[in-house]
Design an enzyme around this catalytic site. Sequence first.
Site, PDB file in Angstrom:
ATOM      1  N   HIS A  28      53.346  -2.425 -15.100  1.00 22.97           N
ATOM      2  CA  HIS A  28      54.768  -2.159 -14.867  1.00 22.97           C
ATOM      3  C   HIS A  28      55.600  -3.018 -15.817  1.00 22.97           C
ATOM      4  O   HIS A  28      55.284  -4.186 -16.046  1.00 22.97           O
ATOM      5  CB  HIS A  28      55.129  -2.475 -13.413  1.00 22.97           C
TER       6      HIS A  28
ATOM      7  N   HIS B 281      63.882   3.894 -13.862  1.00 13.70           N
ATOM      8  CA  HIS B 281      62.843   4.904 -13.716  1.00 13.70           C
ATOM      9  C   HIS B 281      63.365   6.105 -12.928  1.00 13.70           C
ATOM     10  O   HIS B 281      63.053   6.285 -11.758  1.00 13.70           O
ATOM     11  CB  HIS B 281      61.615   4.305 -13.024  1.00 13.70           C
TER      12      HIS B 281
ATOM     13  N   CYS C  56      68.170  -6.720 -14.073  1.00  8.06           N
ATOM     14  CA  CYS C  56      68.602  -6.955 -12.696  1.00  8.06           C
ATOM     15  C   CYS C  56      68.680  -8.464 -12.433  1.00  8.06           C
ATOM     16  O   CYS C  56      67.754  -9.204 -12.795  1.00  8.06           O
ATOM     17  CB  CYS C  56      67.608  -6.308 -11.731  1.00  8.06           C
TER      18      CYS C  56
ATOM     19  N   CYS D  35      70.232   0.591  -5.844  1.00  9.34           N
ATOM     20  CA  CYS D  35      70.358  -0.796  -5.401  1.00  9.34           C
ATOM     21  C   CYS D  35      71.370  -1.497  -6.299  1.00  9.34           C
ATOM     22  O   CYS D  35      71.863  -0.930  -7.287  1.00  9.34           O
ATOM     23  CB  CYS D  35      69.007  -1.510  -5.469  1.00  9.34           C
TER      24      CYS D  35
ATOM     25  N   SER E 261      66.436   3.721  -7.674  1.00 15.15           N
ATOM     26  CA  SER E 261      66.970   4.280  -8.923  1.00 15.15           C
ATOM     27  C   SER E 261      67.313   5.760  -8.775  1.00 15.15           C
ATOM     28  O   SER E 261      67.419   6.474  -9.766  1.00 15.15           O
ATOM     29  CB  SER E 261      65.960   4.087 -10.059  1.00 15.15           C
TER      30      SER E 261
ATOM     31  N   GLU F 263      58.436  -4.528 -15.492  1.00 16.00           N
ATOM     32  CA  GLU F 263      58.952  -5.765 -14.902  1.00 16.00           C
ATOM     33  C   GLU F 263      57.876  -6.844 -14.919  1.00 16.00           C
ATOM     34  O   GLU F 263      58.149  -8.007 -15.253  1.00 16.00           O
ATOM     35  CB  GLU F 263      59.420  -5.543 -13.464  1.00 16.00           C
TER      36      GLU F 263
END
Length: 286
Positions: free
Chosen positions: A124, A41, A96, A12, A264, A126
């Site tokens: 996680h 990841h 990101c 992405c 990813s 994030e």
Amino acid sequence: MKVILAETAGFCMGVSLALKKLDRAVRKGGATICTLGPIIHNPQVLEHYEKLGVKRIQSPAEVEPDTVVVIRAHGIPQDVELELKKHGVVVVDATCPKVKKAQLLIERQAERGRTLLLYGEENHPEVKGLLSYAKDDAEVFDSLEELQGHINENQEYFLAAQTTQDRGVFEQIRDYAKQQSNLKLPVLETICDATKVRQHEAVEVAKRVDKMVVVGGYQSGNTRRLAQVVREQGVDCIHVETAEELNPEDFADCSLVGLTAGASTHDITIDEVRAALEGMSSRADH
């Protein structure tokens, strides 16, 4: 055997930008380069950078002098970033842009005294970063069922999601939360459009094939959810990291297989899986 490859499979925008920043640091040289946690990841990509000399640390305490530290695409907690900068190292922020936007939107609402309702995976990286912008006033849940019964109707909340979560589920959560609260409930649009498009395309491909293959790291949340949304369509789905993990026996009854990949997953890995699938013979070929 024929393979339908989803157009959106692979890196992405956020992953591509993060790796470009890391590549730039590697090319520049002149200092030890490390990432705080895995940059993305994907084990194969991480192995590539390890061979280039990029080190991985888990906390600012491991930072050595004259080091360039690249912040992972998932972002990091605010306090960790501040601690890094205290060490006087060069910090390259490869978070990101979608995650960075979510962090700032959450911070703005938290400063108004509202409690964050966050749809995401609690462990996680994030999510850990997003929570740090909520001033430790948050409820984290990974399903509508987990949220039910935890909303105080007279408390001020705002709702957000990990950027790679399922938009359909998030909308159900939004509707439920609004019904439970007597107060205005700001809803932050933090789910990345690329995630929505990728999941939608995976579902559309799944409708046309005998079986689906999703390629990507087992630790990748967005890759796991791709497999999940496909399975929710009643389609058999196999999640692999590399072509070597494919078992021809699993495709003996297939003549048409769908293929997609997490955000990813490198194009090389996707191409290898596609070639392996196309090289298999189904019973229908005999």
